[in-house]
Design a protein around this motif. Structure first.
Motif, PDB file in Angstrom:
ATOM      1  N   THR A 188      89.706  31.834  32.495  1.00  0.00           N
ATOM      2  CA  THR A 188      88.298  32.192  32.367  1.00  0.00           C
ATOM      3  C   THR A 188      87.551  31.863  33.657  1.00  0.00           C
ATOM      4  OG1 THR A 188      88.465  31.544  30.040  1.00  0.00           O
ATOM      5  CG2 THR A 188      86.280  32.014  30.898  1.00  0.00           C
ATOM      6  N   PRO A 189      87.174  32.877  34.447  1.00  0.00           N
ATOM      7  CA  PRO A 189      86.472  32.607  35.706  1.00  0.00           C
ATOM      8  C   PRO A 189      85.181  31.833  35.478  1.00  0.00           C
ATOM      9  CG  PRO A 189      87.170  34.899  35.584  1.00  0.00           C
ATOM     10  CD  PRO A 189      87.407  34.312  34.234  1.00  0.00           C
ATOM     11  N   TYR A 190      84.933  30.884  36.352  1.00  0.00           N
ATOM     12  CA  TYR A 190      83.740  30.031  36.377  1.00  0.00           C
ATOM     13  C   TYR A 190      83.711  28.989  35.251  1.00  0.00           C
ATOM     14  CZ  TYR A 190      81.874  33.424  39.682  1.00  0.00           C
ATOM     15  OH  TYR A 190      81.701  34.248  40.786  1.00  0.00           O
ATOM     16  N   ILE A 191      84.575  29.104  34.276  1.00  0.00           N
ATOM     17  CA  ILE A 191      84.628  28.120  33.176  1.00  0.00           C
ATOM     18  C   ILE A 191      85.869  27.256  33.318  1.00  0.00           C
ATOM     19  CG2 ILE A 191      84.690  27.781  30.691  1.00  0.00           C
ATOM     20  CD1 ILE A 191      82.036  28.871  31.754  1.00  0.00           C
ATOM     21  N   ALA A 192      87.026  27.860  33.327  1.00  0.00           N
ATOM     22  CA  ALA A 192      88.284  27.133  33.521  1.00  0.00           C
ATOM     23  C   ALA A 192      89.333  28.143  33.965  1.00  0.00           C
ATOM     24  CB  ALA A 192      88.712  26.419  32.251  1.00  0.00           C
ATOM     25  N   GLU A 193      89.621  28.112  35.229  1.00  0.00           N
ATOM     26  CA  GLU A 193      90.543  29.104  35.796  1.00  0.00           C
ATOM     27  C   GLU A 193      91.581  28.408  36.658  1.00  0.00           C
ATOM     28  OE1 GLU A 193      90.252  33.487  37.934  1.00  0.00           O
ATOM     29  OE2 GLU A 193      88.705  31.978  38.337  1.00  0.00           O
ATOM     30  N   ARG A 194      92.797  28.847  36.470  1.00  0.00           N
ATOM     31  CA  ARG A 194      93.880  28.281  37.271  1.00  0.00           C
ATOM     32  C   ARG A 194      94.092  29.134  38.507  1.00  0.00           C
ATOM     33  NH1 ARG A 194      99.456  25.940  34.732  1.00  0.00           N
ATOM     34  NH2 ARG A 194      99.948  24.551  36.462  1.00  0.00           N
ATOM     35  N   LYS A 195      94.065  28.492  39.645  1.00  0.00           N
ATOM     36  CA  LYS A 195      94.210  29.191  40.902  1.00  0.00           C
ATOM     37  C   LYS A 195      95.679  29.342  41.275  1.00  0.00           C
ATOM     38  CE  LYS A 195      89.865  29.805  41.586  1.00  0.00           C
ATOM     39  NZ  LYS A 195      89.287  31.162  41.555  1.00  0.00           N
ATOM     40  N   ARG A 196      95.894  30.178  42.266  1.00  0.00           N
ATOM     41  CA  ARG A 196      97.274  30.470  42.650  1.00  0.00           C
ATOM     42  C   ARG A 196      98.014  29.220  43.107  1.00  0.00           C
ATOM     43  NH1 ARG A 196      99.965  35.055  43.506  1.00  0.00           N
ATOM     44  NH2 ARG A 196      98.051  36.227  43.120  1.00  0.00           N
ATOM     45  N   GLY A 197      97.322  28.296  43.720  1.00  0.00           N
ATOM     46  CA  GLY A 197      97.994  27.083  44.181  1.00  0.00           C
ATOM     47  C   GLY A 197      98.312  26.086  43.084  1.00  0.00           C
ATOM     48  N   ARG A 310      87.355  49.945  18.425  1.00  0.00           N
ATOM     49  CA  ARG A 310      88.439  48.988  18.682  1.00  0.00           C
ATOM     50  C   ARG A 310      87.842  47.815  19.485  1.00  0.00           C
ATOM     51  NH1 ARG A 310      91.993  52.744  22.134  1.00  0.00           N
ATOM     52  NH2 ARG A 310      89.876  53.111  22.906  1.00  0.00           N
ATOM     53  N   VAL A 311      87.911  46.666  18.896  1.00  0.00           N
ATOM     54  CA  VAL A 311      87.277  45.495  19.516  1.00  0.00           C
ATOM     55  C   VAL A 311      88.309  44.384  19.658  1.00  0.00           C
ATOM     56  CG1 VAL A 311      85.378  43.862  19.423  1.00  0.00           C
ATOM     57  CG2 VAL A 311      85.113  46.124  18.384  1.00  0.00           C
ATOM     58  N   CYS A 312      88.299  43.759  20.830  1.00  0.00           N
ATOM     59  CA  CYS A 312      89.187  42.613  21.097  1.00  0.00           C
ATOM     60  C   CYS A 312      88.354  41.343  21.172  1.00  0.00           C
ATOM     61  CB  CYS A 312      89.948  42.823  22.404  1.00  0.00           C
ATOM     62  SG  CYS A 312      91.166  41.499  22.752  1.00  0.00           S
ATOM     63  N   THR A 313      88.897  40.272  20.642  1.00  0.00           N
ATOM     64  CA  THR A 313      88.249  38.964  20.705  1.00  0.00           C
ATOM     65  C   THR A 313      89.313  37.886  20.701  1.00  0.00           C
ATOM     66  OG1 THR A 313      86.543  37.558  19.718  1.00  0.00           O
ATOM     67  CG2 THR A 313      88.035  38.720  18.201  1.00  0.00           C
ATOM     68  N   LEU A 314      88.885  36.654  20.829  1.00  0.00           N
ATOM     69  CA  LEU A 314      89.829  35.536  20.796  1.00  0.00           C
ATOM     70  C   LEU A 314      90.197  35.225  19.355  1.00  0.00           C
ATOM     71  CD1 LEU A 314      88.235  33.206  23.489  1.00  0.00           C
ATOM     72  CD2 LEU A 314      90.349  34.522  23.700  1.00  0.00           C
ATOM     73  N   GLY A 338      92.855  40.098  17.703  1.00  0.00           N
ATOM     74  CA  GLY A 338      92.668  38.724  18.172  1.00  0.00           C
ATOM     75  C   GLY A 338      93.726  38.348  19.194  1.00  0.00           C
ATOM     76  N   MET A 339      93.304  37.907  20.346  1.00  0.00           N
ATOM     77  CA  MET A 339      94.212  37.505  21.426  1.00  0.00           C
ATOM     78  C   MET A 339      94.067  36.005  21.695  1.00  0.00           C
ATOM     79  SD  MET A 339      95.920  40.115  22.878  1.00  0.00           S
ATOM     80  CE  MET A 339      95.875  41.903  23.149  1.00  0.00           C
ATOM     81  N   LYS A 343      91.551  36.890  29.108  1.00  0.00           N
ATOM     82  CA  LYS A 343      91.930  37.748  30.228  1.00  0.00           C
ATOM     83  C   LYS A 343      92.703  38.961  29.744  1.00  0.00           C
ATOM     84  CE  LYS A 343      94.169  37.577  34.753  1.00  0.00           C
ATOM     85  NZ  LYS A 343      94.904  36.725  35.727  1.00  0.00           N
ATOM     86  N   ASP A 344      93.536  38.778  28.722  1.00  0.00           N
ATOM     87  CA  ASP A 344      94.282  39.903  28.162  1.00  0.00           C
ATOM     88  C   ASP A 344      93.333  40.901  27.504  1.00  0.00           C
ATOM     89  OD1 ASP A 344      96.625  38.772  29.026  1.00  0.00           O
ATOM     90  OD2 ASP A 344      97.117  37.851  27.091  1.00  0.00           O
ATOM     91  N   CYS A 345      92.280  40.416  26.861  1.00  0.00           N
ATOM     92  CA  CYS A 345      91.295  41.309  26.248  1.00  0.00           C
ATOM     93  C   CYS A 345      90.602  42.166  27.307  1.00  0.00           C
ATOM     94  CB  CYS A 345      90.247  40.501  25.484  1.00  0.00           C
ATOM     95  SG  CYS A 345      90.760  39.940  23.843  1.00  0.00           S
ATOM     96  N   VAL A 346      90.189  41.533  28.405  1.00  0.00           N
ATOM     97  CA  VAL A 346      89.475  42.255  29.455  1.00  0.00           C
ATOM     98  C   VAL A 346      90.397  43.260  30.138  1.00  0.00           C
ATOM     99  CG1 VAL A 346      88.246  42.016  31.646  1.00  0.00           C
ATOM    100  CG2 VAL A 346      87.853  40.371  29.806  1.00  0.00           C
TER     101      VAL A 346
END
Length: 472
Positions: A188-197, A310-314, A338-339, A343-346
Protein backbone atom coordinates in the motif's frame (compact mmCIF):
# COMPACT_ATOMS: atom_id res chain seq x y z
CA UNK A 1 25.06 50.42 118.05
CA UNK A 2 26.79 47.25 117.00
CA UNK A 3 29.86 47.45 114.95
CA UNK A 4 29.82 46.49 111.29
CA UNK A 5 31.39 43.20 110.37
CA UNK A 6 35.06 43.15 109.90
CA UNK A 7 34.77 42.53 106.16
CA UNK A 8 32.87 45.83 105.72
CA UNK A 9 29.65 44.14 104.60
CA UNK A 10 26.18 44.50 106.02
CA UNK A 11 24.97 42.51 108.93
CA UNK A 12 22.36 39.89 108.02
CA UNK A 13 19.80 41.43 110.35
CA UNK A 14 20.27 44.74 108.58
CA UNK A 15 19.21 43.30 105.25
CA UNK A 16 15.58 42.97 106.19
CA UNK A 17 13.19 42.42 109.01
CA UNK A 18 11.57 38.97 109.44
CA UNK A 19 8.39 40.19 107.78
CA UNK A 20 10.41 41.40 104.83
CA UNK A 21 12.08 38.02 104.54
CA UNK A 22 8.67 36.39 104.60
CA UNK A 23 7.52 38.65 101.74
CA UNK A 24 10.53 37.76 99.74
CA UNK A 25 9.93 34.08 100.21
CA UNK A 26 6.36 34.31 98.92
CA UNK A 27 6.21 37.39 96.75
CA UNK A 28 9.72 37.97 95.48
CA UNK A 29 12.23 40.68 96.42
CA UNK A 30 11.10 44.21 97.19
CA UNK A 31 11.13 46.81 94.46
CA UNK A 32 14.32 48.31 95.78
CA UNK A 33 16.13 45.00 96.05
CA UNK A 34 18.25 45.90 93.08
CA UNK A 35 19.77 48.70 95.10
CA UNK A 36 21.41 46.09 97.31
CA UNK A 37 23.04 44.67 94.21
CA UNK A 38 23.87 47.81 92.31
CA UNK A 39 25.51 49.81 95.06
CA UNK A 40 28.56 51.66 93.92
CA UNK A 41 30.57 50.62 96.97
CA UNK A 42 32.18 47.29 96.36
CA UNK A 43 32.22 46.73 100.06
CA UNK A 44 28.44 46.71 100.34
CA UNK A 45 28.29 43.14 99.17
CA UNK A 46 30.41 40.08 99.02
CA UNK A 47 32.27 40.01 95.69
CA UNK A 48 32.02 36.23 95.74
CA UNK A 49 28.19 36.34 95.59
CA UNK A 50 26.83 34.63 92.51
CA UNK A 51 23.64 33.32 91.00
CA UNK A 52 22.59 29.83 91.87
CA UNK A 53 20.71 28.26 88.92
CA UNK A 54 21.05 26.02 85.86
CA UNK A 55 22.93 26.55 82.62
CA UNK A 56 20.43 29.16 81.45
CA UNK A 57 21.12 31.50 84.40
CA UNK A 58 23.58 34.11 83.18
CA UNK A 59 26.68 35.00 85.11
CA UNK A 60 26.97 38.36 86.80
CA UNK A 61 29.36 40.87 85.35
CA UNK A 62 30.22 44.28 86.52
CA UNK A 63 30.57 47.38 84.42
CA UNK A 64 32.51 50.51 85.09
CA UNK A 65 29.77 51.77 87.43
CA UNK A 66 30.14 48.60 89.50
CA UNK A 67 26.57 47.70 88.56
CA UNK A 68 25.77 44.03 88.37
CA UNK A 69 24.31 43.20 84.96
CA UNK A 70 22.87 40.21 83.21
CA UNK A 71 25.12 38.54 80.68
CA UNK A 72 23.88 38.45 77.08
CA UNK A 73 21.30 35.70 77.42
CA UNK A 74 18.52 35.25 74.94
CA UNK A 75 16.01 35.98 77.74
CA UNK A 76 17.35 39.53 78.28
CA UNK A 77 14.44 41.96 78.41
CA UNK A 78 14.64 45.27 76.53
CA UNK A 79 15.97 48.27 78.40
CA UNK A 80 13.69 51.07 79.62
CA UNK A 81 13.07 53.85 77.11
CA UNK A 82 15.06 56.98 77.66
CA UNK A 83 16.46 55.81 81.00
CA UNK A 84 19.37 53.90 82.28
CA UNK A 85 20.45 51.34 79.68
CA UNK A 86 21.28 48.72 82.25
CA UNK A 87 19.60 45.34 82.06
CA UNK A 88 16.91 44.74 84.71
CA UNK A 89 18.32 43.57 87.97
CA UNK A 90 17.32 40.97 90.47
CA UNK A 91 14.38 43.06 91.63
CA UNK A 92 12.47 42.71 88.34
CA UNK A 93 9.01 41.37 88.57
CA UNK A 94 9.77 38.16 86.68
CA UNK A 95 12.48 37.07 89.12
CA UNK A 96 11.54 34.99 92.08
CA UNK A 97 13.33 34.09 95.29
CA UNK A 98 13.66 30.47 96.17
CA UNK A 99 12.89 29.13 99.57
CA UNK A 100 16.55 29.41 100.47
CA UNK A 101 17.53 32.51 102.43
CA UNK A 102 20.71 34.37 102.83
CA UNK A 103 23.26 32.17 104.37
CA UNK A 104 23.92 33.66 107.76
CA UNK A 105 27.14 33.41 109.63
CA UNK A 106 29.19 32.76 106.56
CA UNK A 107 31.89 34.92 105.22
CA UNK A 108 30.95 34.19 101.66
CA UNK A 109 27.21 34.46 101.70
CA UNK A 110 25.58 33.01 98.60
CA UNK A 111 22.30 34.06 97.10
CA UNK A 112 19.90 31.17 96.60
CA UNK A 113 18.33 31.96 93.19
CA UNK A 114 15.64 30.05 91.31
CA UNK A 115 16.25 27.29 88.76
CA UNK A 116 15.61 27.53 84.99
CA UNK A 117 12.89 29.84 83.74
CA UNK A 118 9.47 28.38 82.97
CA UNK A 119 9.32 29.89 79.46
CA UNK A 120 12.22 27.84 78.00
CA UNK A 121 10.63 24.70 79.41
CA UNK A 122 7.29 25.58 77.82
CA UNK A 123 8.99 26.26 74.52
CA UNK A 124 10.78 22.91 74.62
CA UNK A 125 7.55 21.13 75.46
CA UNK A 126 5.70 22.83 72.61
CA UNK A 127 8.45 21.97 70.15
CA UNK A 128 8.34 18.36 71.26
CA UNK A 129 4.55 18.24 70.95
CA UNK A 130 4.67 19.79 67.43
CA UNK A 131 7.37 17.34 66.35
CA UNK A 132 5.29 14.44 67.64
CA UNK A 133 2.23 15.60 65.70
CA UNK A 134 4.24 16.02 62.50
CA UNK A 135 5.71 12.54 62.90
CA UNK A 136 2.25 11.03 63.41
CA UNK A 137 0.84 12.82 60.35
CA UNK A 138 3.76 11.70 58.16
CA UNK A 139 3.44 8.13 59.40
CA UNK A 140 -0.28 8.11 58.62
CA UNK A 141 0.39 9.57 55.15
CA UNK A 142 3.02 6.92 54.40
CA UNK A 143 0.71 4.13 55.49
CA UNK A 144 -2.18 5.55 53.44
CA UNK A 145 -0.09 5.98 50.29
CA UNK A 146 1.35 2.49 50.73
CA UNK A 147 -2.13 0.98 50.93
CA UNK A 148 -3.32 2.88 47.86
CA UNK A 149 -0.09 2.13 45.97
CA UNK A 150 -0.31 -1.56 46.68
CA UNK A 151 -3.98 -1.88 45.68
CA UNK A 152 -3.94 0.18 42.45
CA UNK A 153 -3.26 -0.81 38.83
CA UNK A 154 0.18 -2.16 37.84
CA UNK A 155 3.16 0.11 37.40
CA UNK A 156 4.88 0.52 34.05
CA UNK A 157 7.73 -1.69 35.27
CA UNK A 158 5.25 -4.39 36.30
CA UNK A 159 3.57 -4.15 32.89
CA UNK A 160 6.91 -4.72 31.22
CA UNK A 161 7.38 -7.85 33.29
CA UNK A 162 3.84 -9.09 32.60
CA UNK A 163 4.19 -8.38 28.88
CA UNK A 164 7.26 -10.57 28.63
CA UNK A 165 9.66 -7.68 28.10
CA UNK A 166 13.00 -8.43 29.68
CA UNK A 167 15.87 -6.01 29.32
CA UNK A 168 13.81 -4.12 26.73
CA UNK A 169 13.30 -7.24 24.64
CA UNK A 170 10.27 -9.37 23.74
CA UNK A 171 10.63 -13.13 23.83
CA UNK A 172 9.42 -14.11 20.40
CA UNK A 173 7.83 -17.40 19.45
CA UNK A 174 11.10 -18.74 18.05
CA UNK A 175 12.84 -18.33 21.41
CA UNK A 176 14.96 -15.31 20.53
CA UNK A 177 14.76 -12.20 22.65
CA UNK A 178 16.73 -9.63 20.67
CA UNK A 179 13.98 -8.31 18.36
CA UNK A 180 10.36 -7.27 18.25
CA UNK A 181 8.34 -8.57 15.29
CA UNK A 182 5.61 -6.37 13.86
CA UNK A 183 3.18 -7.47 11.16
CA UNK A 184 2.55 -4.82 8.49
CA UNK A 185 1.08 -4.59 5.00
CA UNK A 186 3.63 -4.28 2.24
CA UNK A 187 1.55 -3.39 -0.83
CA UNK A 188 0.00 0.00 0.00
CA UNK A 189 1.79 3.17 -1.18
CA UNK A 190 2.24 5.85 1.49
CA UNK A 191 0.77 3.55 4.18
CA UNK A 192 2.97 0.45 4.23
CA UNK A 193 4.97 -0.46 1.18
CA UNK A 194 7.90 -2.76 0.75
CA UNK A 195 10.63 -1.36 -1.42
CA UNK A 196 12.81 -3.24 -3.82
CA UNK A 197 15.72 -3.24 -1.40
CA UNK A 198 13.64 -5.00 1.25
CA UNK A 199 12.88 -2.06 3.54
CA UNK A 200 9.42 -0.80 4.49
CA UNK A 201 8.11 2.75 4.47
CA UNK A 202 4.81 4.55 5.02
CA UNK A 203 2.58 5.97 7.73
CA UNK A 204 1.90 2.64 9.45
CA UNK A 205 5.63 1.89 9.45
CA UNK A 206 6.36 5.14 11.29
CA UNK A 207 3.67 4.41 13.88
CA UNK A 208 5.15 0.94 14.40
CA UNK A 209 8.61 2.41 14.89
CA UNK A 210 7.28 4.98 17.35
CA UNK A 211 5.66 2.29 19.51
CA UNK A 212 8.70 0.00 19.31
CA UNK A 213 10.97 2.85 20.39
CA UNK A 214 8.76 3.51 23.43
CA UNK A 215 9.05 -0.18 24.27
CA UNK A 216 12.83 0.18 24.25
CA UNK A 217 13.78 -1.16 20.82
CA UNK A 218 16.28 0.38 18.45
CA UNK A 219 15.38 0.63 14.74
CA UNK A 220 17.73 -2.25 13.90
CA UNK A 221 15.93 -4.44 16.46
CA UNK A 222 12.57 -4.19 14.68
CA UNK A 223 11.67 -7.00 12.29
CA UNK A 224 8.77 -6.23 9.97
CA UNK A 225 6.70 -9.18 8.78
CA UNK A 226 4.53 -9.08 5.66
CA UNK A 227 0.98 -9.90 6.74
CA UNK A 228 -2.11 -10.60 4.69
CA UNK A 229 -5.47 -9.03 5.49
CA UNK A 230 -7.02 -12.31 6.62
CA UNK A 231 -4.03 -13.06 8.89
CA UNK A 232 -4.14 -9.88 10.94
CA UNK A 233 -6.38 -11.39 13.62
CA UNK A 234 -4.20 -14.53 13.82
CA UNK A 235 -1.07 -12.35 13.91
CA UNK A 236 0.71 -14.61 11.46
CA UNK A 237 3.20 -13.00 9.09
CA UNK A 238 6.08 -14.00 6.83
CA UNK A 239 9.69 -12.95 7.18
CA UNK A 240 10.13 -12.57 3.43
CA UNK A 241 13.26 -11.04 2.02
CA UNK A 242 14.00 -9.28 -1.23
CA UNK A 243 17.41 -10.02 -2.63
CA UNK A 244 18.59 -8.66 -5.96
CA UNK A 245 15.03 -7.92 -7.01
CA UNK A 246 13.77 -11.45 -6.36
CA UNK A 247 11.14 -12.15 -3.73
CA UNK A 248 12.35 -14.89 -1.41
CA UNK A 249 9.37 -16.21 0.52
CA UNK A 250 10.09 -16.91 4.14
CA UNK A 251 8.37 -19.03 6.72
CA UNK A 252 5.28 -18.12 8.71
CA UNK A 253 6.12 -16.41 11.98
CA UNK A 254 3.91 -15.06 14.75
CA UNK A 255 4.08 -11.31 15.23
CA UNK A 256 4.29 -9.55 18.59
CA UNK A 257 2.19 -6.65 17.27
CA UNK A 258 0.16 -5.96 14.13
CA UNK A 259 0.11 -2.44 12.69
CA UNK A 260 -1.64 -3.04 9.38
CA UNK A 261 -4.59 -0.66 8.82
CA UNK A 262 -6.63 -2.97 11.07
CA UNK A 263 -10.07 -1.38 11.62
CA UNK A 264 -11.87 -1.75 14.93
CA UNK A 265 -15.28 -3.48 14.76
CA UNK A 266 -17.52 -5.05 17.43
CA UNK A 267 -17.06 -8.52 15.92
CA UNK A 268 -13.29 -8.23 16.00
CA UNK A 269 -13.33 -6.89 19.53
CA UNK A 270 -15.36 -9.92 20.59
CA UNK A 271 -12.64 -12.22 19.24
CA UNK A 272 -10.48 -13.34 22.22
CA UNK A 273 -7.45 -13.59 19.91
CA UNK A 274 -7.68 -9.89 19.06
CA UNK A 275 -6.56 -7.23 21.53
CA UNK A 276 -7.03 -3.77 20.07
CA UNK A 277 -5.19 -0.75 21.35
CA UNK A 278 -6.71 2.72 21.31
CA UNK A 279 -7.21 4.02 17.74
CA UNK A 280 -4.25 5.78 16.14
CA UNK A 281 -5.86 6.83 12.81
CA UNK A 282 -9.27 7.88 11.42
CA UNK A 283 -10.29 7.52 7.77
CA UNK A 284 -13.39 6.56 5.74
CA UNK A 285 -14.48 4.21 2.97
CA UNK A 286 -14.28 5.36 -0.66
CA UNK A 287 -14.39 4.03 -4.25
CA UNK A 288 -11.89 4.09 -7.12
CA UNK A 289 -12.70 3.64 -10.82
CA UNK A 290 -10.78 4.16 -14.06
CA UNK A 291 -10.78 7.61 -15.55
CA UNK A 292 -11.59 6.23 -18.99
CA UNK A 293 -13.49 3.21 -20.28
CA UNK A 294 -15.75 2.71 -17.27
CA UNK A 295 -19.45 1.86 -17.50
CA UNK A 296 -20.15 3.31 -14.04
CA UNK A 297 -21.31 6.90 -13.36
CA UNK A 298 -18.64 9.57 -13.60
CA UNK A 299 -19.37 10.54 -10.04
CA UNK A 300 -20.15 7.96 -7.37
CA UNK A 301 -21.51 9.16 -4.03
CA UNK A 302 -23.18 5.99 -2.75
CA UNK A 303 -22.21 2.33 -2.65
CA UNK A 304 -25.64 1.48 -4.07
CA UNK A 305 -24.45 2.86 -7.40
CA UNK A 306 -22.17 -0.18 -7.65
CA UNK A 307 -25.06 -2.64 -8.12
CA UNK A 308 -24.84 -4.93 -11.14
CA UNK A 309 -21.09 -4.31 -11.37
CA UNK A 310 -17.86 -6.14 -10.62
CA UNK A 311 -16.26 -4.79 -7.48
CA UNK A 312 -13.01 -5.80 -5.78
CA UNK A 313 -12.25 -5.22 -2.12
CA UNK A 314 -10.14 -6.64 0.67
CA UNK A 315 -11.48 -9.95 1.91
CA UNK A 316 -12.66 -10.12 5.55
CA UNK A 317 -12.47 -6.31 5.70
CA UNK A 318 -15.07 -3.84 6.94
CA UNK A 319 -15.41 -2.55 3.36
CA UNK A 320 -16.55 -5.94 2.14
CA UNK A 321 -19.41 -6.08 4.63
CA UNK A 322 -20.51 -2.52 3.88
CA UNK A 323 -20.48 -3.23 0.13
CA UNK A 324 -22.60 -6.33 0.53
CA UNK A 325 -25.13 -4.50 2.71
CA UNK A 326 -25.45 -1.65 0.18
CA UNK A 327 -25.68 -3.68 -3.03
CA UNK A 328 -27.25 -6.96 -1.91
CA UNK A 329 -24.38 -8.95 -3.32
CA UNK A 330 -24.88 -11.69 -5.84
CA UNK A 331 -28.67 -11.60 -5.40
CA UNK A 332 -28.77 -8.15 -6.97
CA UNK A 333 -26.34 -8.96 -9.74
CA UNK A 334 -23.31 -7.47 -7.96
CA UNK A 335 -20.14 -9.53 -8.23
CA UNK A 336 -17.99 -8.99 -5.14
CA UNK A 337 -14.41 -10.29 -5.10
CA UNK A 338 -12.38 -10.31 -1.90
CA UNK A 339 -8.60 -10.20 -2.23
CA UNK A 340 -5.82 -10.42 0.35
CA UNK A 341 -3.80 -7.75 -1.45
CA UNK A 342 -5.13 -4.32 -2.40
CA UNK A 343 -2.47 -4.11 -5.07
CA UNK A 344 -4.04 -7.11 -6.79
CA UNK A 345 -7.41 -5.32 -6.81
CA UNK A 346 -5.93 -2.21 -8.43
CA UNK A 347 -4.03 -4.23 -11.02
CA UNK A 348 -7.25 -6.10 -11.89
CA UNK A 349 -9.09 -2.78 -12.24
CA UNK A 350 -6.50 -1.54 -14.74
CA UNK A 351 -6.75 -4.78 -16.71
CA UNK A 352 -10.51 -4.49 -16.87
CA UNK A 353 -11.25 -7.44 -14.56
CA UNK A 354 -13.20 -5.13 -12.23
CA UNK A 355 -15.32 -2.03 -12.61
CA UNK A 356 -14.44 -0.51 -9.22
CA UNK A 357 -12.40 -1.02 -6.08
CA UNK A 358 -13.64 0.01 -2.64
CA UNK A 359 -11.89 0.15 0.73
CA UNK A 360 -10.51 2.80 3.11
CA UNK A 361 -9.80 6.15 1.45
CA UNK A 362 -6.29 6.42 2.89
CA UNK A 363 -5.39 3.04 1.34
CA UNK A 364 -6.70 3.94 -2.11
CA UNK A 365 -5.33 7.50 -2.21
CA UNK A 366 -1.75 6.37 -2.68
CA UNK A 367 -2.61 4.35 -5.79
CA UNK A 368 -4.57 7.29 -7.19
CA UNK A 369 -1.70 9.73 -6.61
CA UNK A 370 0.81 7.44 -8.31
CA UNK A 371 -1.49 6.97 -11.32
CA UNK A 372 -1.59 10.73 -11.94
CA UNK A 373 1.94 10.46 -13.36
CA UNK A 374 0.78 8.03 -16.03
CA UNK A 375 -1.30 8.29 -19.19
CA UNK A 376 -5.12 8.70 -19.31
CA UNK A 377 -5.63 5.00 -19.85
CA UNK A 378 -4.06 4.20 -16.48
CA UNK A 379 -5.24 7.12 -14.37
CA UNK A 380 -7.67 6.48 -11.53
CA UNK A 381 -10.62 8.51 -10.25
CA UNK A 382 -11.18 8.70 -6.49
CA UNK A 383 -14.83 9.06 -5.38
CA UNK A 384 -15.79 10.57 -2.02
CA UNK A 385 -18.86 8.74 -0.66
CA UNK A 386 -19.39 11.21 2.16
CA UNK A 387 -20.08 8.45 4.67
CA UNK A 388 -20.53 9.40 8.32
CA UNK A 389 -19.04 6.13 9.51
CA UNK A 390 -15.39 6.45 10.49
CA UNK A 391 -12.84 3.70 10.03
CA UNK A 392 -10.62 3.51 13.13
CA UNK A 393 -7.24 1.82 12.78
CA UNK A 394 -5.74 0.26 15.89
CA UNK A 395 -2.81 -1.94 16.88
CA UNK A 396 -3.47 -5.62 17.55
CA UNK A 397 -1.54 -6.94 20.56
CA UNK A 398 -3.43 -10.24 20.67
CA UNK A 399 -4.07 -11.72 24.10
CA UNK A 400 -1.12 -9.92 25.68
CA UNK A 401 -3.08 -7.43 27.79
CA UNK A 402 0.00 -5.91 29.44
CA UNK A 403 1.63 -5.25 26.07
CA UNK A 404 -1.61 -3.67 24.82
CA UNK A 405 -1.60 -1.31 27.82
CA UNK A 406 1.98 -0.32 27.04
CA UNK A 407 0.97 0.42 23.44
CA UNK A 408 -1.87 2.59 24.77
CA UNK A 409 0.64 4.38 26.99
CA UNK A 410 2.80 5.14 23.95
CA UNK A 411 -0.19 6.49 21.98
CA UNK A 412 -1.34 8.53 24.99
CA UNK A 413 2.04 10.18 25.39
CA UNK A 414 2.20 10.86 21.66
CA UNK A 415 -1.20 12.54 21.77
CA UNK A 416 -0.93 14.47 25.03
CA UNK A 417 2.70 15.62 24.96
CA UNK A 418 3.02 18.72 22.74
CA UNK A 419 6.75 18.08 22.42
CA UNK A 420 6.16 14.64 20.87
CA UNK A 421 5.69 15.33 17.15
CA UNK A 422 6.29 11.86 15.74
CA UNK A 423 2.66 11.22 14.80
CA UNK A 424 2.33 14.66 13.18
CA UNK A 425 5.59 14.20 11.29
CA UNK A 426 4.41 10.84 9.92
CA UNK A 427 1.10 12.40 8.83
CA UNK A 428 2.81 15.34 7.14
CA UNK A 429 5.19 13.08 5.27
CA UNK A 430 2.81 10.35 4.06
CA UNK A 431 -0.86 11.37 4.42
CA UNK A 432 -1.00 15.09 3.76
CA UNK A 433 0.38 14.73 0.21
CA UNK A 434 -2.63 12.52 -0.60
CA UNK A 435 -5.01 15.45 -0.04
CA UNK A 436 -3.76 17.42 -3.03
CA UNK A 437 -6.99 16.88 -5.01
CA UNK A 438 -5.46 14.36 -7.38
CA UNK A 439 -8.05 11.95 -8.73
CA UNK A 440 -10.90 14.35 -8.06
CA UNK A 441 -11.37 13.43 -4.40
CA UNK A 442 -13.43 16.17 -2.72
CA UNK A 443 -12.91 15.42 0.96
CA UNK A 444 -9.97 14.60 3.20
CA UNK A 445 -8.72 11.03 3.04
CA UNK A 446 -8.04 11.05 6.79
CA UNK A 447 -8.46 13.17 9.87
CA UNK A 448 -5.46 15.42 10.26
CA UNK A 449 -5.00 14.86 13.98
CA UNK A 450 -4.25 11.90 16.15
CA UNK A 451 -7.33 10.40 17.83
CA UNK A 452 -7.72 11.49 21.43
CA UNK A 453 -6.30 8.95 23.87
CA UNK A 454 -6.94 8.97 27.62
CA UNK A 455 -4.21 7.77 30.01
CA UNK A 456 -4.32 3.99 30.43
CA UNK A 457 -4.60 2.38 33.89
CA UNK A 458 -0.97 2.63 34.95
CA UNK A 459 -0.13 3.29 38.60
CA UNK A 460 1.67 6.54 39.33
CA UNK A 461 2.83 8.31 42.46
CA UNK A 462 0.68 11.33 43.38
CA UNK A 463 3.47 13.74 42.48
CA UNK A 464 4.15 12.21 39.05
CA UNK A 465 3.21 14.42 36.14
CA UNK A 466 0.06 13.52 34.21
CA UNK A 467 -0.29 15.07 30.78
CA UNK A 468 -3.36 17.13 29.98
CA UNK A 469 -5.95 15.56 27.67
CA UNK A 470 -8.54 17.74 25.98
CA UNK A 471 -11.42 16.90 23.68
CA UNK A 472 -11.89 13.22 24.48
Amino acid sequence: MADKPADGGMRPEELSAPSERHDREHHGPPDDAHELWSAGDAGDRDPQARWIGDEHDPPLVEDDDQRVRWAGDEHDPPSDEGGDQRVPQAGDERDRWSGEQWAEGSENAEVAWPGPSLKPRLRRFRRFRLSAWIALVLAAAVVGVSVLWGSGPPTEAELWEQAGLSNNRTKNTNGTNNKIRIGVKGDTPYIAERKRGGGFEGFDIEIARMIAADLGYLPKEIEFLSIETEDRARMQGRNDDLMQGRNVEGKSVRADLVVASFSVTPDRQANPAVGFSKPYFFTEQSVVTMEAGTRLPKKITDLKQLRNSRVCTLGTSTSEGALFDATGGQASGTEITGMNSLKDCVEGLKKGDFDAVTTDAALLAGFVKDSAKKGPAERLIHHDLGLEKTEMWAVNAGSNAALRTLVDLSLYRSYADPRDRRWEEAYDKYIRPLDDGSGGYQGSVARAEQPCTLPPPVRRWPWERTLSVLGC
